[in-house]
Design a protein around this motif. Structure first.
Motif, PDB file in Angstrom:
ATOM      1  N   VAL A 354       0.853  -1.187   0.000  1.00 44.08           N
ATOM      2  CA  VAL A 354       0.000   0.000   0.000  1.00 44.08           C
ATOM      3  C   VAL A 354       0.888   1.236   0.000  1.00 44.08           C
ATOM      4  CG1 VAL A 354      -1.750   1.327   1.248  1.00 44.08           C
ATOM      5  CG2 VAL A 354      -1.874  -1.173   1.207  1.00 44.08           C
ATOM      6  N   SER A 355       0.751   2.059  -1.029  1.00 46.81           N
ATOM      7  CA  SER A 355       1.576   3.261  -1.133  1.00 46.81           C
ATOM      8  C   SER A 355       0.797   4.486  -0.687  1.00 46.81           C
ATOM      9  CB  SER A 355       2.058   3.452  -2.584  1.00 46.81           C
ATOM     10  OG  SER A 355       0.977   3.436  -3.485  1.00 46.81           O
ATOM     11  N   GLU A 361       4.204   5.841  -4.138  1.00 46.39           N
ATOM     12  CA  GLU A 361       3.955   5.080  -5.354  1.00 46.39           C
ATOM     13  C   GLU A 361       5.244   4.766  -6.101  1.00 46.39           C
ATOM     14  OE1 GLU A 361       0.203   5.179  -8.421  1.00 46.39           O
ATOM     15  OE2 GLU A 361       1.268   7.056  -8.036  1.00 46.39           O
ATOM     16  N   THR A 362       6.277   5.580  -5.886  1.00 45.80           N
ATOM     17  CA  THR A 362       7.560   5.348  -6.565  1.00 45.80           C
ATOM     18  C   THR A 362       8.247   4.081  -6.065  1.00 45.80           C
ATOM     19  OG1 THR A 362       8.792   6.646  -4.941  1.00 45.80           O
ATOM     20  CG2 THR A 362       7.870   7.837  -6.819  1.00 45.80           C
ATOM     21  N   MET A 363       7.786   3.524  -4.948  1.00 49.42           N
ATOM     22  CA  MET A 363       8.404   2.336  -4.381  1.00 49.42           C
ATOM     23  C   MET A 363       7.729   1.050  -4.851  1.00 49.42           C
ATOM     24  SD  MET A 363       8.785   3.968  -0.541  1.00 49.42           S
ATOM     25  CE  MET A 363      10.042   2.859   0.078  1.00 49.42           C
ATOM     26  N   GLU A 364       6.598   1.167  -5.546  1.00 45.81           N
ATOM     27  CA  GLU A 364       5.857  -0.007  -5.983  1.00 45.81           C
ATOM     28  C   GLU A 364       6.645  -0.896  -6.957  1.00 45.81           C
ATOM     29  OE1 GLU A 364       1.998   0.932  -7.451  1.00 45.81           O
ATOM     30  OE2 GLU A 364       1.334   1.869  -5.580  1.00 45.81           O
ATOM     31  N   PRO A 365       7.365  -0.319  -7.958  1.00 49.55           N
ATOM     32  CA  PRO A 365       8.100  -1.204  -8.890  1.00 49.55           C
ATOM     33  C   PRO A 365       9.092  -2.127  -8.196  1.00 49.55           C
ATOM     34  CG  PRO A 365       7.940   1.005  -9.802  1.00 49.55           C
ATOM     35  CD  PRO A 365       7.434   1.092  -8.395  1.00 49.55           C
ATOM     36  N   ALA A 366       9.769  -1.619  -7.166  1.00 48.68           N
ATOM     37  CA  ALA A 366      10.727  -2.463  -6.437  1.00 48.68           C
ATOM     38  C   ALA A 366      10.008  -3.599  -5.721  1.00 48.68           C
ATOM     39  CB  ALA A 366      11.508  -1.618  -5.437  1.00 48.68           C
ATOM     40  N   LEU A 367       8.830  -3.315  -5.157  1.00 49.68           N
ATOM     41  CA  LEU A 367       8.078  -4.370  -4.476  1.00 49.68           C
ATOM     42  C   LEU A 367       7.605  -5.416  -5.473  1.00 49.68           C
ATOM     43  CD1 LEU A 367       6.802  -5.413  -1.852  1.00 49.68           C
ATOM     44  CD2 LEU A 367       4.782  -4.022  -2.375  1.00 49.68           C
ATOM     45  N   ARG A 368       7.117  -4.973  -6.630  1.00 48.76           N
ATOM     46  CA  ARG A 368       6.657  -5.926  -7.652  1.00 48.76           C
ATOM     47  C   ARG A 368       7.824  -6.772  -8.185  1.00 48.76           C
ATOM     48  NH1 ARG A 368       3.700  -1.349  -9.766  1.00 48.76           N
ATOM     49  NH2 ARG A 368       1.502  -1.452  -9.149  1.00 48.76           N
ATOM     50  N   ALA A 369       9.018  -6.178  -8.199  1.00 42.23           N
ATOM     51  CA  ALA A 369      10.178  -6.898  -8.737  1.00 42.23           C
ATOM     52  C   ALA A 369      10.610  -8.043  -7.837  1.00 42.23           C
ATOM     53  CB  ALA A 369      11.336  -5.924  -8.939  1.00 42.23           C
ATOM     54  N   THR A 376      -1.640  -4.557  -4.733  1.00 41.87           N
ATOM     55  CA  THR A 376      -1.279  -3.206  -4.318  1.00 41.87           C
ATOM     56  C   THR A 376      -2.527  -2.389  -4.017  1.00 41.87           C
ATOM     57  OG1 THR A 376      -1.208  -2.436  -6.623  1.00 41.87           O
ATOM     58  CG2 THR A 376       0.870  -3.149  -5.633  1.00 41.87           C
ATOM     59  N   GLY A 377      -2.363  -1.422  -3.146  1.00 38.61           N
ATOM     60  CA  GLY A 377      -3.406  -0.470  -2.813  1.00 38.61           C
ATOM     61  C   GLY A 377      -2.806   0.915  -2.693  1.00 38.61           C
ATOM     62  N   LYS A 378      -3.670   1.922  -2.635  1.00 34.76           N
ATOM     63  CA  LYS A 378      -3.192   3.305  -2.602  1.00 34.76           C
ATOM     64  C   LYS A 378      -4.023   4.117  -1.618  1.00 34.76           C
ATOM     65  CE  LYS A 378      -2.051   2.910  -7.519  1.00 34.76           C
ATOM     66  NZ  LYS A 378      -0.616   2.736  -7.370  1.00 34.76           N
ATOM     67  N   ILE A 379      -3.354   5.024  -0.922  1.00 36.65           N
ATOM     68  CA  ILE A 379      -4.013   5.951  -0.009  1.00 36.65           C
ATOM     69  C   ILE A 379      -3.497   7.353  -0.322  1.00 36.65           C
ATOM     70  CG2 ILE A 379      -4.392   6.624   2.390  1.00 36.65           C
ATOM     71  CD1 ILE A 379      -3.879   3.757   3.225  1.00 36.65           C
ATOM     72  N   LEU A 380      -4.402   8.261  -0.671  1.00 38.05           N
ATOM     73  CA  LEU A 380      -4.007   9.636  -0.965  1.00 38.05           C
ATOM     74  C   LEU A 380      -4.215  10.494   0.271  1.00 38.05           C
ATOM     75  CD1 LEU A 380      -3.107  11.934  -2.782  1.00 38.05           C
ATOM     76  CD2 LEU A 380      -5.465  12.140  -3.605  1.00 38.05           C
ATOM     77  N   ILE A 381      -3.120  10.991   0.807  1.00 37.90           N
ATOM     78  CA  ILE A 381      -3.141  11.884   1.967  1.00 37.90           C
ATOM     79  C   ILE A 381      -2.411  13.150   1.590  1.00 37.90           C
ATOM     80  CG2 ILE A 381      -2.408  12.199   4.359  1.00 37.90           C
ATOM     81  CD1 ILE A 381      -2.594   9.145   4.680  1.00 37.90           C
ATOM     82  N   ILE A 407       2.769  -4.126   3.357  1.00 43.11           N
ATOM     83  CA  ILE A 407       3.945  -3.263   3.263  1.00 43.11           C
ATOM     84  C   ILE A 407       3.453  -1.862   2.952  1.00 43.11           C
ATOM     85  CG2 ILE A 407       6.175  -2.896   2.131  1.00 43.11           C
ATOM     86  CD1 ILE A 407       6.049  -5.556   3.504  1.00 43.11           C
ATOM     87  N   LEU A 408       3.523  -0.966   3.929  1.00 39.93           N
ATOM     88  CA  LEU A 408       3.048   0.412   3.778  1.00 39.93           C
ATOM     89  C   LEU A 408       4.227   1.289   3.389  1.00 39.93           C
ATOM     90  CD1 LEU A 408       0.683   2.431   4.091  1.00 39.93           C
ATOM     91  CD2 LEU A 408       1.322   2.637   6.509  1.00 39.93           C
ATOM     92  N   MET A 409       4.131   1.978   2.247  1.00 43.59           N
ATOM     93  CA  MET A 409       5.294   2.647   1.663  1.00 43.59           C
ATOM     94  C   MET A 409       5.116   4.156   1.557  1.00 43.59           C
ATOM     95  SD  MET A 409       5.892  -0.113  -1.435  1.00 43.59           S
ATOM     96  CE  MET A 409       4.152  -0.088  -1.872  1.00 43.59           C
ATOM     97  N   ASP A 410       6.130   4.892   1.995  1.00 46.81           N
ATOM     98  CA  ASP A 410       6.232   6.343   1.781  1.00 46.81           C
ATOM     99  C   ASP A 410       7.715   6.675   1.685  1.00 46.81           C
ATOM    100  OD1 ASP A 410       5.519   8.925   1.354  1.00 46.81           O
ATOM    101  OD2 ASP A 410       4.713   9.297   3.357  1.00 46.81           O
TER     102      ASP A 410
END
Length: 483
Positions: A354-355, A361-369, A376-381, A407-410
């Motif tokens: 969850v980004s 969101e820039t960390m999602e490709p590394a997680l998918r790799a 994946t999920g997304k939270i806009l704050i 995995i919560l990513m920022d």
């Protein structure tokens, strides 16, 4: 008024929520505000949603009254919950009775009160809930349920809203809509014929046999339980305006939380000072490689291409490190040489990334790799420019996320306000606290302490921790506008 709705989204395994989404007020709000913090510095909900119960006979105008209250209140984050959603699914025998207009839909036994009480209680507590979608044509529930989340004010309407003691205990205000019986009959004829595909003879038969007796036996007597009675339903604007004035005067609504939100980051900034870093924190070993990557991406003279390239390298190392904190169990496999090898396998049910938008969101490709078929999920704050506080605007989470490790990513975390909001969202969706791993490239000590103090079982993973923040709560020395 700013209302919000929930959509099942285009994917079968995902859930979109746009908060807020619809504006229907005669007095339009000046901004489409997000939802400010609904929890305190301890991570706990500081104010339950305010529940208004609306009761009255069938076709008395309860929904009209509810919508006019919502419009006049001009308060964000309002949920209208209908008792009609909680009809019991009929058996084949009951289906046959309903087809011949011989089933009593106005009897308390026609409703699933246990599910209704559980749902309203969770919604009042700020939790995410699933609302069944009842089909009045087939007298059954549709396959997809509505997902509701984020209410600060709940208006609950139904013919038997006051018929259950547990429901009454959840209501902060009780309103009875009193409309003449002949008007209700005319409205019910129009509604059931045009919207529910019934014929006039069947509607009148059902009214005389069930609707009228049930009103006299179960509904009308509960009028004495109401705090306010509204004669003539939605046409009584005097009564509706008085209700709205009373709500505002009592200061029981969302306004209280707005004043709290303006001090939220300030509370975080002054709490948890001079404490050792928590044991739930893990910092990637500062090897020459990691130090070198930090040197490149923090350098103001680094080109955009180099910044992206080396940031991706560092994120990949961070994600790999974070995965080592997920649970695993021993397993034995056979190698191509016919030998037995003792290895490890992930012991959880699933992994969801969850980004926190935008930078996470820039960390999602590394997680998918490194995680095959990861969801994946997304939270806009976003930060409110006037108050300086974080606000929740949008979220999209996979269905059944409560069963996964998340995995919560920022990219960077300063005060921890946005991270705490994101963790709170996950907890409200029944994700277990010890299954959340917060991952960030760079964190301030203040942010680490804020998250760890509020959520002591959340694992915190980063590549570096810094001590300082500037007057605008930016990490010093930082990375810049990473996203």
């Amino acid at each position: 008024i700013i209302l919000f709705f929930w959509s099942n989204g285009s994917g079968e395994d995902s859930l979109d929520r746009l908060l807020p989404a619809v504006s229907t007020s005669r007095r339009k709000s000046s901004t489409l505000a997000g939802r400010p913090p609904w929890y305190n510095e301890h991570g706990a909900q500081f104010k339950e949603a305010f529940v208004i119960g609306l009761c009255g006979g069938s076709a008395s105008g309860k929904t009209t009254v509810a919508n006019k209250i919502i419009e006049a209140l001009d308060v964000p984050w309002v949920v209208l919950l209908s008792m009609d959603s909680f009809y019991k699914v009929l058996t084949p025998e009951e289906q046959a009775l309903a087809a011949s207009n011989d089933y009593n839909f106005d009897h308390p036994g026609a409703f699933d009160f246990e599910l209704l009480v559980t749902t309203l209680r969770k919604l009042k507590q700020g939790k995410s809930v699933k609302i069944p979608v009842y089909d009045f044509t087939t007298h059954g529930c549709q396959k997809d349920w509505k997902n509701v989340y984020g209410a600060s004010v709940i208006i609950f309407e139904g013919i038997l809203s006051f018929a259950d003691k547990e429901l009454l205990q959840l209501m902060d205000m009780k309103i009875f809509v009193d409309t003449d019986s002949y008007i209700r009959l005319v409205r019910q004829l129009r509604r059931d014929i045009t919207e529910r595909g019934r014929d006039i003879e069947g509607v009148i038969k059902q009214y005389n046999k069930f609707v009228k007796p049930a009103f006299e036996q179960y509904i009308e007597p509960t009028m004495r339980l109401a705090d306010i009675v509204v004669p003539r339903g939605g046409g009584n604007m005097v009564a509706i305006d008085l209700i709205v004035q009373e709500l505002r005067y009592a200061d029981l609504l969302y306004v209280s939380s707005l004043s709290y939100a303006r001090t939220h980051r300030a509370l975080l900034a002054t709490a948890h000072q001079s404490q050792p870093l928590p044991q739930t924190l893990s910092v990637l070993e500062s090897t020459p490689q990691v130090r070198g990557l930090h040197t490149i991406i923090r350098n103001k003279d680094t080109s955009c291409d180099e910044f992206i390239f080396y940031s991706k390298r560092l994120v990949r190392l961070l994600i790999e490190h974070a995965l080592s904190f997920l649970p695993s169990k021993a397993c034995f496999i056979q190698t191509p040489q016919g030998q037995v090898y003792e290895g490890r396998r992930f012991s959880g049910k699933g992994i969801t990334g969850v980004s926190i938008l935008r930078a996470g969101e820039t960390m999602e490709p590394a997680l998918r790799a490194v995680c095959k078929d990861v969801r994946t999920g997304k939270i806009l704050i976003q930060t409110n420019l006037e108050s300086g506080e974080p606000e929740l605007h949008y979220l999209r989470l996979p269905r059944d996320i409560s069963e996964d490790h998340v995995i919560l990513m920022d990219s960077t975390i300063s005060t921890g306000a946005a991270a705490m909001m994101a963790v709170r969202v996950l907890l409200d969706h029944d994700v277990q606290e010890d299954k959340i791993v917060l991952v960030s490239l760079l964190m301030a000590e203040l942010g680490v302490h804020s998250v760890a103090y509020a959520f002591p079982h959340v694992k915190i993973i980063t590549t570096a921790v810094v001590k300082s923040l500037d007057d605008l709560f930016h990490v010093i020395p930082g990375i810049g506008e990473f996203s």
